[in-house]
Design a protein around this motif. Structure first.
Motif, PDB file in Angstrom:
ATOM      1  N   GLU A 371       5.331  -2.053  -6.794  1.00  0.00           N
ATOM      2  CA  GLU A 371       5.120  -3.399  -6.270  1.00  0.00           C
ATOM      3  C   GLU A 371       6.156  -4.343  -6.866  1.00  0.00           C
ATOM      4  O   GLU A 371       6.126  -4.634  -8.060  1.00  0.00           O
ATOM      5  CB  GLU A 371       3.701  -3.887  -6.616  1.00  0.00           C
ATOM      6  CG  GLU A 371       2.584  -3.069  -5.989  1.00  0.00           C
ATOM      7  CD  GLU A 371       2.531  -3.231  -4.482  1.00  0.00           C
ATOM      8  OE1 GLU A 371       3.019  -4.260  -3.977  1.00  0.00           O
ATOM      9  OE2 GLU A 371       2.010  -2.321  -3.806  1.00  0.00           O
ATOM     10  N   ASP A 372       7.102  -4.767  -6.016  1.00  0.00           N
ATOM     11  CA  ASP A 372       8.135  -5.691  -6.456  1.00  0.00           C
ATOM     12  C   ASP A 372       8.642  -6.437  -5.224  1.00  0.00           C
ATOM     13  O   ASP A 372       8.907  -5.821  -4.190  1.00  0.00           O
ATOM     14  CB  ASP A 372       9.287  -4.936  -7.134  1.00  0.00           C
ATOM     15  CG  ASP A 372      10.343  -5.868  -7.696  1.00  0.00           C
ATOM     16  OD1 ASP A 372      11.264  -6.232  -6.946  1.00  0.00           O
ATOM     17  OD2 ASP A 372      10.241  -6.202  -8.889  1.00  0.00           O
ATOM     18  N   PRO A 373       8.770  -7.758  -5.291  1.00  0.00           N
ATOM     19  CA  PRO A 373       9.189  -8.512  -4.099  1.00  0.00           C
ATOM     20  C   PRO A 373      10.596  -8.177  -3.623  1.00  0.00           C
ATOM     21  O   PRO A 373      10.917  -8.342  -2.446  1.00  0.00           O
ATOM     22  CB  PRO A 373       9.089  -9.968  -4.556  1.00  0.00           C
ATOM     23  CG  PRO A 373       9.145  -9.927  -6.045  1.00  0.00           C
ATOM     24  CD  PRO A 373       8.480  -8.638  -6.440  1.00  0.00           C
ATOM     25  N   ASN A 374      11.450  -7.668  -4.528  1.00  0.00           N
ATOM     26  CA  ASN A 374      12.834  -7.387  -4.157  1.00  0.00           C
ATOM     27  C   ASN A 374      13.143  -5.898  -3.995  1.00  0.00           C
ATOM     28  O   ASN A 374      14.098  -5.537  -3.300  1.00  0.00           O
ATOM     29  CB  ASN A 374      13.783  -7.989  -5.203  1.00  0.00           C
ATOM     30  CG  ASN A 374      13.643  -9.499  -5.302  1.00  0.00           C
ATOM     31  OD1 ASN A 374      13.554 -10.199  -4.295  1.00  0.00           O
ATOM     32  ND2 ASN A 374      13.603 -10.003  -6.549  1.00  0.00           N
ATOM     33  N   ALA A 414       6.870  19.123   3.818  1.00  0.00           N
ATOM     34  CA  ALA A 414       6.933  17.980   4.728  1.00  0.00           C
ATOM     35  C   ALA A 414       8.150  17.110   4.417  1.00  0.00           C
ATOM     36  O   ALA A 414       8.707  17.160   3.313  1.00  0.00           O
ATOM     37  CB  ALA A 414       5.646  17.156   4.616  1.00  0.00           C
ATOM     38  N   PRO A 415       8.568  16.282   5.396  1.00  0.00           N
ATOM     39  CA  PRO A 415       9.703  15.378   5.142  1.00  0.00           C
ATOM     40  C   PRO A 415       9.399  14.420   3.995  1.00  0.00           C
ATOM     41  O   PRO A 415       8.266  13.943   3.847  1.00  0.00           O
ATOM     42  CB  PRO A 415       9.848  14.615   6.466  1.00  0.00           C
ATOM     43  CG  PRO A 415       9.162  15.452   7.478  1.00  0.00           C
ATOM     44  CD  PRO A 415       8.062  16.167   6.772  1.00  0.00           C
ATOM     45  N   ILE A 416      10.400  14.180   3.162  1.00  0.00           N
ATOM     46  CA  ILE A 416      10.272  13.153   2.131  1.00  0.00           C
ATOM     47  C   ILE A 416      10.384  11.789   2.804  1.00  0.00           C
ATOM     48  O   ILE A 416      11.312  11.551   3.581  1.00  0.00           O
ATOM     49  CB  ILE A 416      11.366  13.319   1.060  1.00  0.00           C
ATOM     50  CG1 ILE A 416      11.147  14.626   0.297  1.00  0.00           C
ATOM     51  CG2 ILE A 416      11.392  12.129   0.101  1.00  0.00           C
ATOM     52  CD1 ILE A 416      12.236  14.952  -0.682  1.00  0.00           C
ATOM     53  N   GLN A 417       9.436  10.933   2.531  1.00  0.00           N
ATOM     54  CA  GLN A 417       9.395   9.646   3.217  1.00  0.00           C
ATOM     55  C   GLN A 417       9.319   8.515   2.197  1.00  0.00           C
ATOM     56  O   GLN A 417       8.412   8.487   1.362  1.00  0.00           O
ATOM     57  CB  GLN A 417       8.190   9.586   4.155  1.00  0.00           C
ATOM     58  CG  GLN A 417       8.161   8.354   5.036  1.00  0.00           C
ATOM     59  CD  GLN A 417       7.148   8.488   6.163  1.00  0.00           C
ATOM     60  OE1 GLN A 417       6.774   9.594   6.552  1.00  0.00           O
ATOM     61  NE2 GLN A 417       6.706   7.368   6.685  1.00  0.00           N
ATOM     62  N   LEU A 418      10.273   7.604   2.250  1.00  0.00           N
ATOM     63  CA  LEU A 418      10.288   6.425   1.393  1.00  0.00           C
ATOM     64  C   LEU A 418      10.282   5.191   2.292  1.00  0.00           C
ATOM     65  O   LEU A 418      11.222   4.977   3.068  1.00  0.00           O
ATOM     66  CB  LEU A 418      11.506   6.425   0.479  1.00  0.00           C
ATOM     67  CG  LEU A 418      11.553   5.309  -0.577  1.00  0.00           C
ATOM     68  CD1 LEU A 418      12.173   5.821  -1.875  1.00  0.00           C
ATOM     69  CD2 LEU A 418      12.344   4.096  -0.096  1.00  0.00           C
ATOM     70  N   SER A 424      11.798  -6.010   0.843  1.00  0.00           N
ATOM     71  CA  SER A 424      12.513  -5.218  -0.145  1.00  0.00           C
ATOM     72  C   SER A 424      13.935  -4.929   0.328  1.00  0.00           C
ATOM     73  O   SER A 424      14.195  -4.749   1.521  1.00  0.00           O
ATOM     74  CB  SER A 424      11.786  -3.894  -0.399  1.00  0.00           C
ATOM     75  OG  SER A 424      12.539  -3.076  -1.266  1.00  0.00           O
ATOM     76  N   ALA A 425      14.857  -4.874  -0.635  1.00  0.00           N
ATOM     77  CA  ALA A 425      16.251  -4.573  -0.323  1.00  0.00           C
ATOM     78  C   ALA A 425      16.509  -3.085  -0.200  1.00  0.00           C
ATOM     79  O   ALA A 425      17.604  -2.674   0.194  1.00  0.00           O
ATOM     80  CB  ALA A 425      17.151  -5.169  -1.406  1.00  0.00           C
ATOM     81  N   ILE A 426      15.503  -2.273  -0.513  1.00  0.00           N
ATOM     82  CA  ILE A 426      15.671  -0.819  -0.436  1.00  0.00           C
ATOM     83  C   ILE A 426      15.608  -0.373   1.017  1.00  0.00           C
ATOM     84  O   ILE A 426      14.803  -0.859   1.806  1.00  0.00           O
ATOM     85  CB  ILE A 426      14.579  -0.117  -1.274  1.00  0.00           C
ATOM     86  CG1 ILE A 426      14.774  -0.421  -2.760  1.00  0.00           C
ATOM     87  CG2 ILE A 426      14.585   1.380  -1.037  1.00  0.00           C
ATOM     88  CD1 ILE A 426      13.749   0.212  -3.653  1.00  0.00           C
TER      89      ILE A 426
END
Length: 800
Positions: A371-374, A414-418, A424-426
C-alpha cells in the motif's frame, strides 16, 4: 524434439514379462495375513512372521501390515513378533489358512532398561536393500530439543548424515550435494511445493499428525521419480477404530490438537489435526503502535479418513491445508498457502498380488500487497500439480517380489500477475502460463538370490511434454540473452505440444550379508527432473520462481553411485554404518550476476546452465536400546558446479557446500517421569561471495564483487540444544500430560545469519544524524546479523 534414449524393447519386454509371469507361473501355496496394533488397529510395518519349527522361514509385514508366507503341513504354530509388542503364537488349522488371518499385538510395558527407539526390526539396516535410507521414529522426533519448543520434522532430518541446512533457523534440506528443490517432499503421495512456515523456520508437518517418515538419499525405488536428490515420504496417521483418542500441546509460539477414532463403524476411521501460532496475539500487547498493527501467523489443518470395504479393499482420503501471513502496519502484506489432497485405494487381487491407486492434487499460491500512493501494487501467483499413480505388486514367494505401474503428472504454473494500485507509477506485468505433462512407466523386482545375496532392479521411463497455452521466444543467434533482440515468437494453444523430452532411469541395488551382523551394499540410480527453481537464495523463499523444462531449459539428470558397510553390535543394540557416494549432475541452472527472474516472461535470458558433481562419506553410530539412546553422525562432502558464464567458467561451490558436518543426538531416561535430550551440531560455514572493494555511483558507495563466485565462507557454525521432559507418572488415568523445557543455543553462540556491507557513521551501526547529532566519521564496515542466542521455551503436551 529432443531424445535421450531409445531402448523401447527393454522396458516393454520387462513389463510384458511382469504381466505374463503370474499367468504362466505355478503359484506356490501361501498363507496370508495382517498384523495390527490392538490399541488402535493400525498396521504394524516390519513385524516378523515365521513358523515356530522353522526359524529360516521368516518374512516381514509390508506397508499395510500384510504378509505372505510359504504354507506347510497344517496344523502348525505361527509366530508373530514386533519390537515393543508381546509375541503372538497361534496354531493355524487348514480352515484358517483359506482366508486372511488377523493378528492383534498388545504393546509391552517397557522397563527402564529396555527403552526401544526403533519402529522397525532390530537388524533392518543389515538385511534390507536400502542404502541412504533413514528413518526417525516419531517418539524420537518428539524428544529432540527444538526451536521455540516446536518439534520439527525437517529440522530433525538435518541431524542425519548427508543432510545439510541453509543456515540458522531454516528447514531447507540439501541432500548429498543437491539443492532444496531437488527433493520430493510428499504427504500421502501428494507433493508439497513449499514445506515450510515463517520463511523456513518451521516445517508444515505437525508431529502429532504423522504416522511415519522415510528419507531416501540413495537408491530410490523405481516407483518414485521426478526429483534428483531425495525423497521425503510422509504418511499421515490413521484413526483407530475402537474409541476417540486425542493428543496435542500448548507451546511458547503455537498450540496444536489431534483427534482420531471410529467414524461410522469399526470399518471406518478419522484423524484430524490442527495447529496455529499466536505470535500475532503477542504483537497486540506491545506499547509500540507500529508493532501492534503488524500481523504474523501461520496455521496447519490436516485430515485423513479411512474405510475398509470388505476384506479386499481399503480406501483413504487425505487432505492438508496450511498458510502463512506477514503484515507490516497495514502497508505491506505477504501470504502463501499450500493445499494438497489425495485419494488412495488398496485392492487385494489374490493371495499374492495387490493393486494400489493414488490420485492427488497439490496447489501452492502466494500474494504480495504493498500500500503506497506512488508505488503500490498487488502481485499474486499460483502453482499446481495433479496426478495419478497405479501400481501392481506380486509376491512370487517370500524370496521374489515384483512390481510395475504407471504415473501421470500435470504441472500448471499460472501467469505471474502484478496489478498496480490506482495512481501508482508501477506498470502492470503479466507473463504467459507454463504447463507440462509427465507420463512415466516403471517396473522393478526384488530377488533373494541366496541367503546372503539379495538384489533389487528397476526401470523408470519418463515422457515429458511442455504443452500450451504458452509462448516460445526466439533470439538472434539462437542464444537467449537480454542483450540480443527477440526475432520471433511462437504461440501455442491449449495442450498443444511445445517441447518434448524423454529419459530412461535405471536403478539397481545389491546387498551381500557377510554374517548376521555385517552386510555390504551398493547401488546405482539415474534420475531426471523436469522442474526446478531459479533463485539467488539458498534458503528458499515463498516467492521463488519455478521453471519447467522447455525450449531453452533441459531436464536435470543425475547419476549416483553409492557403497556402504553396515555393522550391528551387542545383539543389535548398536548400529554403525559408513556410506560413500559420488553424484554427477547435468543441465543444472544458476542465475547470472545481477539477474532478476521474478517478473520476466523471458526467464531464459536470466539463467545459465551447466554441470555439477558431488561426493562424500557419511558415518553413523546409533544406539537403539537402553536408558541412553541416540546417534553420532559425521559427513565429509564436497559439491561443485561448472557453468559457462559464471565464475569465468571455472568450477565453484554452491552456497550449501559445507565440507564438514557433525551431529550428536542423545536422549536419556532417568525414571518413568523424567527424561532429557541433548543435541550438538557443527558444520563448516556456507560458501559466499564477499566484496573485494567499493566503487561510487551518484554519491553512493557500492560493494565491488569478484568475478569468481563463492570463494569466501561464513565462520563455522555450531550450536547445542537441551531439553528436560516431565511426564505424569500416574497410571490408569485417561488424561496424560507432560511438560517439556528446552533451551535452543545453550551457550549463546552468535552464528551469522547474514552479512551486510555498508557505511557506518561515528562507529555506530544504527547512528541517526537527525537524532544523534553531526557526523564526524564514516567508514565502510561489515555488519553481521545473527538471529538467536540463548532461547528458552516451555511446552505442555497431553494425551487422552
Amino acid at each position: 524434439m529432443r531424445h535421450f534414449f531409445r531402448p523401447v524393447n527393454i522396458l516393454f519386454v520387462w513389463i510384458l514379462f511382469g504381466i505374463s509371469n503370474p499367468i504362466f507361473a505355478q503359484e506356490p501355496a501361501l498363507l496370508r495375513g495382517v498384523v495390527l496394533d490392538v490399541s488402535n488397529s493400525e498396521p504394524l510395518i516390519g513385524a516378523n512372521v515365521y513358523w515356530e519349527d522353522d526359524l529360516n522361514s521368516g518374512v516381514v509385514t509390508d506397508l499395510n501390515g500384510r504378509f505372505q508366507i510359504q504354507s506347510k503341513e497344517l496344523p502348525a504354530r505361527l509366530v508373530v513378533s514386533y519390537v515393543g509388542f508381546e509375541k503372538s503364537i497361534r496354531n493355524i488349522s487348514k480352515s484358517e489358512a483359506e482366508k486372511e488371518i488377523r493378528f492383534f499385538l498388545k504393546p509391552l510395558e517397557m522397563s527402564l532398561d529396555e527403552i526401544i527407539i526403533q519402529e522397525r526390526r532390530p537388524d533392518e539396516q543389515i538385511r534390507n536393500l536400502e542404502t541412504g535410507k533413514a528413518t526417525i521414529p516419531m517418539q524420537t522426533l518428539k524428544n529432540i530439543p527444538a526451536l521455540f519448543g516446536e518439534v520439527d520434522l525437517l529440522r530433525s532430518l538435518q541431524l542425519l548424515p548427508g543432510v545439510q541446512t541453509a543456515g540458522e533457523g531454516t528447514t531447507g534440506l540439501f541432500v548429498r550435494g543437491g539443492s532444496a528443490d531437488q527433493n520430493l517432499v510428499q504427504v500421502d503421495g501428494a507433493p508439497i511445493f513449499n514445506p515450510s512456515h515463517f520463511f523456513g523456520f518451521f516445517s508444515v508437518f505437525s508431529p502429532d499428525a504423522l504416522d511415519k517418515v522415510d528419507l531416501y538419499k540413495g537408491n530410490m525405488p523405481a516407483s518414485y521419480g521426478g526429483r534428483l536428490s531425495a525423497l521425503i515420504d510422509v504418511t499421515l496417521k490413521e484413526g483407530n477404530n475402537e474409541q476417540i483418542h486425542g493428543e496435542g500441546g500448548i507451546g511458547s509460539i503455537s498450540s496444536r490438537l489431534m483427534l482420531n477414532g471410529p467414524l461410522f463403524s469399526d470399518k471406518s476411521t478419522f484423524a484430524i489435526s490442527a495447529r496455529r501460532t499466536y505470535a500475532d496475539l503477542f504483537l497486540k500487547l506491545s506499547n509500540n503502535e507500529d508493532v501492534r498493527n503488524n500481523k504474523l501467523n501461520f496455521h496447519d489443518l490436516s485430515a485423513k479418513f479411512a474405510f475398509r470395504i470388505g476384506e479386499k479393499d481399503k480406501v483413504s482420503i487425505s487432505s492438508y491445508e496450511g498458510s502463512d501471513f506477514l503484515g507490516l502496519d497495514e502497508q505491506f502484506g505477504l501470504g502463501w498457502r499450500n493445499w494438497v489432497s489425495s485419494l488412495y485405494w488398496a485392492h487385494t487381487i489374490s493371495d499374492n498380488s495387490f493393486f494400489d491407486l493414488e490420485l492427488y492434487n497439490s496447489r501452492y499460491n502466494y500474494k504480495v500487497e504493498f500500500e503506497d500512493p506512488n508505488a503500490g501494487f498487488k502481485w499474486e501467483n499460483r502453482l499446481s500439480e495433479s496426478g495419478a499413480k497405479g501400481q501392481w505388486t506380486w509376491f512370487t514367494s517370500d524370496k521374489i517380489q515384483s512390481y510395475w505401474g504407471f504415473q501421470t503428472q500435470y504441472y500448471h504454473f499460472a501467469p505471474i500477475q502484478l496489478d498496480p494500485a490506482a495512481g501508482s507509477a508501477i506498470e502492470s506485468i503479466q507473463t504467459n502460463p507454463k504447463n507440462g505433462v509427465l507420463n512415466s512407466a516403471f517396473a522393478g523386482m526384488t530377488l533373494e538370490v541366496n541367503p546372503r545375496l539379495s538384489t533389487e532392479i528397476g526401470l523408470r521411463w519418463g515422457f515429458y511434454n511442455q504443452v500450451g497455452r504458452g509462448v516460445d521466444y526466439f533470439y538472434e543467434g539462437d542464444i537467449p540473452s537480454d542483450e540480443v533482440p527477440i526475432v520471433d515468437t511462437l504461440s501455442y494453444g491449449a495442450f498443444e505440444s511445445m517441447n518434448f523430452y524423454q529419459g530412461l532411469e535405471p536403478r539397481v541395488a545389491l546387498r551381500y550379508l557377510i554374517n548376521d551382523e555385517f552386510s555390504l551394499k551398493a547401488a546405482y540410480n539415474r534420475n531426471f527432473q523436469y522442474v526446478q527453481i531459479a533463485s539467488n537464495s539458498s534458503a528458499g523463499l515463498p516467492i521463488d520462481r519455478w521453471i519447467l523444462a522447455g525450449e531453452y531449459v533441459s531436464p536435470l539428470r543425475s547419476d549416483q553411485v553409492s557403497l556402504g558397510l553396515f555393522r550391528n553390535f551387542n545383539e543389535n543394540r548398536w548400529e554403525f554404518s559408513v556410506e560413500g557416494y559420488a553424484k554427477d549432475i547435468r543441465n543444472v541452472i544458476d542465475l547470472k550476476n545481477g539477474a532478476s527472474v521474478l517478473f520476466t516472461d523471458q526467464v531464459e535470458t536470466e539463467i545459465l546452465s551447466g554441470d555439477g558433481y558431488s561426493y562424500g562419506l557419511e558415518f553413523l553410530l546409533r544406539k537403539n536400546v537402553g536408558k541412553t539412546t541416540g546417534w553420532l553422525s559425521y559427513t565429509y562432502s564436497r559439491t561443485w558446479r561448472t557453468i559457462p558464464g559464471i565464475s569465468l567458467g571455472q568450477k565453484y561451490n554452491p552456497r550449501y557446500d559445507r565440507p564438514h558436518d557433525v551431529s550428536l543426538v542423545l536422549n536419556h531416561e532417568f525414571s518413568n517421569a523424567w527424561s532429557a535430550g541433548l543435541t550438538f551440531v557443527y558444520t563448516t560455514g556456507q560458501a559466499v561471495s564477499f566484496p573485494i572493494g567499493t566503487y561510487e555511483v551518484d554519491n553512493q558507495v557500492l560493494p565491488l564483487y569478484s568475478e569468481f563466485r563463492n570463494k569466501d565462507r561464513f565462520p563455522d557454525y555450531h550450536r547445542m540444544d537441551a531439553s528436560v521432559t516431565w511426564k505424569n507418572p500416574d497410571k490408569g488415568r485417561k488424561w496424560r500430560g507432560s511438560w517439556n523445557f528446552s533451551i535452543y543455543n545453550l551457550y549463546g553462540r552468535k552464528n551469522p545469519f547474514a552479512y551486510e556491507f555498508r557505511e557506518v557513521l561515528n562507529g555506530k551501526i544504527n547512528y541517526d544524524p537527525d537524532v544523534d547529532g553531526p557526523v564526524v566519521s564514516r567508514e565502510q564496515s561489515v555488519v553481521m546479523t545473527y538471529l538467536f542466542t540463548f532461547l528458552p521455551s516451555i511446552t505442555y503436551n497431553f494425551q487422552f
